[in-house]
Design a protein around this motif. Structure first.
Motif, mmCIF file in Angstrom:
data_model
loop_
_atom_site.group_PDB
_atom_site.id
_atom_site.type_symbol
_atom_site.label_atom_id
_atom_site.label_comp_id
_atom_site.label_asym_id
_atom_site.label_seq_id
_atom_site.Cartn_x
_atom_site.Cartn_y
_atom_site.Cartn_z
ATOM 1 N N SER A 66 0.847 -1.193 0.000
ATOM 2 C CA SER A 66 0.000 0.000 0.000
ATOM 3 C C SER A 66 0.878 1.236 0.000
ATOM 4 C CB SER A 66 -0.932 0.026 1.222
ATOM 5 O OG SER A 66 -0.180 0.142 2.420
ATOM 6 N N GLN A 113 -3.353 3.770 -3.014
ATOM 7 C CA GLN A 113 -3.471 2.546 -3.789
ATOM 8 C C GLN A 113 -2.986 1.350 -2.973
ATOM 9 O OE1 GLN A 113 -2.603 2.605 -8.232
ATOM 10 N NE2 GLN A 113 -1.240 4.230 -7.555
ATOM 11 N N THR A 128 -1.770 -2.528 -3.977
ATOM 12 C CA THR A 128 -1.405 -3.318 -5.148
ATOM 13 C C THR A 128 -1.047 -4.739 -4.740
ATOM 14 O OG1 THR A 128 0.866 -2.458 -4.947
ATOM 15 C CG2 THR A 128 -0.612 -1.367 -6.522
ATOM 16 N N PHE A 182 -3.334 -6.647 -9.425
ATOM 17 C CA PHE A 182 -4.572 -5.972 -9.023
ATOM 18 C C PHE A 182 -4.247 -4.653 -8.333
ATOM 19 C CE2 PHE A 182 -8.202 -5.268 -6.128
ATOM 20 C CZ PHE A 182 -9.257 -5.415 -7.017
ATOM 21 N N HIS A 227 -6.261 -1.823 -5.927
ATOM 22 C CA HIS A 227 -7.463 -1.482 -5.153
ATOM 23 C C HIS A 227 -7.396 -0.005 -4.775
ATOM 24 C CE1 HIS A 227 -10.825 -1.997 -2.371
ATOM 25 N NE2 HIS A 227 -10.114 -1.377 -1.443
ATOM 26 N N GLN A 228 -8.452 0.748 -5.088
ATOM 27 C CA GLN A 228 -8.495 2.182 -4.791
ATOM 28 C C GLN A 228 -9.799 2.536 -4.071
ATOM 29 O OE1 GLN A 228 -7.889 3.468 -8.943
ATOM 30 N NE2 GLN A 228 -5.880 4.256 -8.358
ATOM 31 N N GLN A 264 -9.802 4.241 -0.887
ATOM 32 C CA GLN A 264 -9.528 4.651 0.480
ATOM 33 C C GLN A 264 -8.592 5.856 0.504
ATOM 34 O OE1 GLN A 264 -8.407 0.532 1.956
ATOM 35 N NE2 GLN A 264 -9.493 1.296 3.762
ATOM 36 N N SER A 289 -7.435 -3.776 5.041
ATOM 37 C CA SER A 289 -6.630 -2.554 5.046
ATOM 38 C C SER A 289 -7.228 -1.544 6.012
ATOM 39 C CB SER A 289 -6.561 -1.951 3.637
ATOM 40 O OG SER A 289 -7.863 -1.647 3.157
ATOM 41 N N ASN A 332 -11.199 -1.627 4.947
ATOM 42 C CA ASN A 332 -11.693 -2.312 3.759
ATOM 43 C C ASN A 332 -11.281 -3.767 3.854
ATOM 44 O OD1 ASN A 332 -11.752 -0.190 0.740
ATOM 45 N ND2 ASN A 332 -12.870 -0.042 2.656
ATOM 46 N N PHE A 357 -11.337 -7.020 1.139
ATOM 47 C CA PHE A 357 -11.653 -7.386 -0.248
ATOM 48 C C PHE A 357 -10.887 -8.637 -0.635
ATOM 49 C CE2 PHE A 357 -8.004 -4.555 -0.425
ATOM 50 C CZ PHE A 357 -7.163 -5.130 -1.380
ATOM 51 N N THR A 404 -9.727 -10.745 -4.335
ATOM 52 C CA THR A 404 -9.686 -10.746 -5.796
ATOM 53 C C THR A 404 -9.697 -12.183 -6.309
ATOM 54 O OG1 THR A 404 -7.309 -10.933 -6.168
ATOM 55 C CG2 THR A 404 -8.149 -8.770 -5.555
#
Length: 279
Positions: free
Chosen positions: A202, A207, A209, A242, A244-245, A247, A265, A272, A274, A276
């Motif tokens: 992060s 972001q 990743t 991937f 992730h955005q 936040q 996170s 969050n 999540f 994938t």
């Protein structure tokens, strides 16, 4: 303090008695600290847990070791002192119980053995990043065997290191992989608990990743010359699985230990969770 998962009997508040520390580390004085890492201590035959070990680092470049005893906790008065600036992160080795790693605002990553007299580091990579090194993560999978480490710096760079090449005095270690996708300081990194080639990172660019070192670039799919690929994808590393955005001000990330591929996170605007399909 509030309990995230309170029992019906206790209510949502933590009892006052539980808020009192069982041990206070005073060795750092009034110096701020950012780095902590726990690990279990094992019996001589490695068959049972005999206690716990805690590393703590501060902005004056000192690292202290606290261990548990039958009577409680004890902090050694003698610090580890090879760094020259703030200690940013600490990690116990997953395979050697007396070994740990540290990174610092002095741009170095160091490997230590608590058995070494003088409390000096055993191995070091100077100028491992072009800026402060904020975080490190030691690969804990069986396949990783404790020799892979990922680091993240203030310049936004991610670097993967093979520690087996750090014991060559005549040759400065080089990362086996380096990525510059993030455009702001890296705030957290962690290897996947079971996939030895995957890690999550992060950054202050809001972001998260997910990366997989096992992925190799296919010229026919990304940036190829057959005229069918999207030119906008040419700057995307093949190992980036991937992004992730959504936040703001992300501070920490972790893989879920029981749900494969799930990531949690923490950020200024909340948690969050999540998962994938990539991992």
């Amino acid at each position: 303090m509030e309990a995230l998962d309170p029992s019906p009997q206790s209510g949502s508040s933590i009892p006052e008695a539980a808020k009192k520390p069982v041990h206070t580390i005073t060795s750092h004085g009034r110096s701020e600290g950012f780095a902590l890492d726990w690990a279990a201590s094992f019996s001589a035959d490695n068959t049972s847990v005999s206690g716990v070990r805690l590393l703590s680092g501060d902005i004056t470049s000192k690292i202290y070791l606290t261990t548990s005893t039958i009577s409680g906790f004890t902090t050694s008065p003698n610090p580890f002192t090879s760094h020259t600036s703030s200690i940013e992160d600490l990690q116990w080795s997953p395979s050697e119980p007396t070994v740990f790693a540290s990174c610092s605002a002095d741009q170095s990553i160091r490997i230590w053995d608590v058995r070494v007299k003088g409390r000096k580091s055993a191995m070091v990579v100077e100028n491992a990043h072009d800026a402060d090194i904020n975080v490190i993560s030691w690969n804990r999978t069986t396949g990783g065997s404790g020799y892979l480490m990922v680091s993240g710096g203030d310049e936004g760079g991610l670097k993967v290191w093979d520690l087996r090449g750090w014991n060559k005095p005549s040759q400065k270690p080089s990362p086996v992989a380096a990525f510059t996708w993030h455009k702001a300081p890296i705030t957290s990194v962690e290897w996947h608990p079971t996939e030895e080639s995957a890690f999550v990172a992060s950054g202050a660019d809001d972001q998260i990743t997910i990366w997989d070192l096992a992925v190799e670039e296919d010229p026919d799919e990304v940036g190829g010359t057959n005229g069918t690929s999207d030119p906008s994808l040419r700057h995307v590393p093949a190992q980036l699985l991937f992004v992730h955005q959504g936040q703001k001000d992300i501070k920490e990330i972790h893989w879920h230990s029981q749900i494969p591929g799930a990531v949690v996170s923490t950020a200024f605007d909340g948690f969050n969770i999540f998962k994938t399909i990539s991992i």
